[in-house]
Design an enzyme around this catalytic site. Structure first.
Site, PDB file in Angstrom:
ATOM      1  N   GLY A 113      48.003  50.129  43.699  1.00 58.00           N
ATOM      2  CA  GLY A 113      47.424  49.668  44.765  1.00 58.00           C
ATOM      3  C   GLY A 113      46.050  48.920  44.510  1.00 58.00           C
ATOM      4  O   GLY A 113      46.104  48.612  43.250  1.00 58.00           O
ATOM      5  N   CYS A 114      45.204  48.573  45.393  1.00 61.16           N
ATOM      6  CA  CYS A 114      44.084  47.835  45.092  1.00 61.16           C
ATOM      7  C   CYS A 114      43.244  48.417  43.856  1.00 61.16           C
ATOM      8  O   CYS A 114      43.059  49.733  43.742  1.00 61.16           O
ATOM      9  CB  CYS A 114      43.278  47.913  46.607  1.00 61.16           C
ATOM     10  N   PHE A 115      42.896  47.509  42.831  1.00 60.22           N
ATOM     11  CA  PHE A 115      42.303  48.094  41.774  1.00 60.22           C
ATOM     12  C   PHE A 115      40.725  48.817  41.810  1.00 60.22           C
ATOM     13  O   PHE A 115      40.359  49.282  40.927  1.00 60.22           O
ATOM     14  CB  PHE A 115      42.582  47.113  40.687  1.00 60.22           C
TER      15      PHE A 115
END
Length: 237
Positions: free
Chosen positions: A43-45
């Site tokens: 997902g979003c890092f």
């Protein structure tokens, strides 16, 4: 090919990389003796990186782009979904203090690996679940952990794991403002992770080293859970 020749030497973006905001270590250094590294996408890092840097024994982390088809991609290019890159976190760890099994436990538990090209509200191939490592032993362990976690997910009514396991993937640094984003003043508290709530136990080849109390610092029963924790590495009394 050793993993250090792919990730440790880094192709990188042209911008100079500052030391880790929380750990104070170089985020762009090649691994040393007694260290190992792998790359994870979940997902979003922003949130993913915070989850990893808090683990005892992690030497450094950095966010970037991997698994795609062009060199030195920008954030805007990756967000277009046309480069094939995933948002990822490079993790370097001290093998005497933490095992790859511990990192895999965090990885599987911190997101839902069955969601394909999305994680929560974030949609696109850049948010897909991935593990990239060039050490054959690490790849085998990742596969064993995947199979064990699939059994847990299936019994809980989830679908098939879509996590991509590959080797020989070049990682390109993300822009400096993305590095350790959630620990920087004025950052937007955002994490797309949708954990399944399933806890990974022993699996073939596992050799956990962390004190089990470490995991009480993570609440995988709620979405965006990493935002609830402190930025500092976990310390046990």
């Amino acid at each position: 090919m050793a993993i250090s020749s792919v990730f440790g030497l880094f192709q990188g973006t042209p911008q100079a990389q500052a030391p880790h905001v929380v750990l104070g270590t170089p985020i762009d250094a090649a691994i040393k003796g007694g260290q190992s590294e792998a790359v994870f996408g979940c997902g979003c890092f922003w949130g993913a990186e915070k989850g990893f840097w808090r683990l005892p024994g992690v030497v450094t982390t950095a966010v970037g782009y991997a698994g795609g088809s062009i060199q030195q991609p920008s954030y805007d290019q990756v967000c277009s979904g046309r480069t094939g890159h995933s948002e990822v976190v490079r993790v370097v760890w001290d093998t005497a203090l933490i095992d790859f099994s511990d990192l895999l436990k965090l990885f599987w538990e911190c997101h839902d690996p069955t969601q394909g090209n999305r994680q929560g509200n974030d949609r696109g191939s850049q948010y897909r679940s991935v593990i990239y490592a060039d050490d054959s032993g690490l790849v085998a362990l990742a596969e064993a952990s995947r199979d064990a976690y699939q059994a847990l997910l299936s019994s809980a009514g989830f679908g098939e794991i879509t996590t991509e396991l590959r080797s020989n993937q070049t990682l390109w640094y993300a822009e400096p403002y993305h590095q350790q984003y959630l620990a920087k003043p004025g950052s937007r508290p955002y994490c797309s992770a949708q954990p399944s709530g399933q806890r990974l136990g022993e699996f073939a080849g596992s050799a956990y080293k962390l004190d089990p109390r470490v995991w009480s610092s993570y609440d995988w029963t709620v979405a965006h859970c990493v935002l609830r924790g402190e930025n500092a590495p976990i310390q046990l009394a």
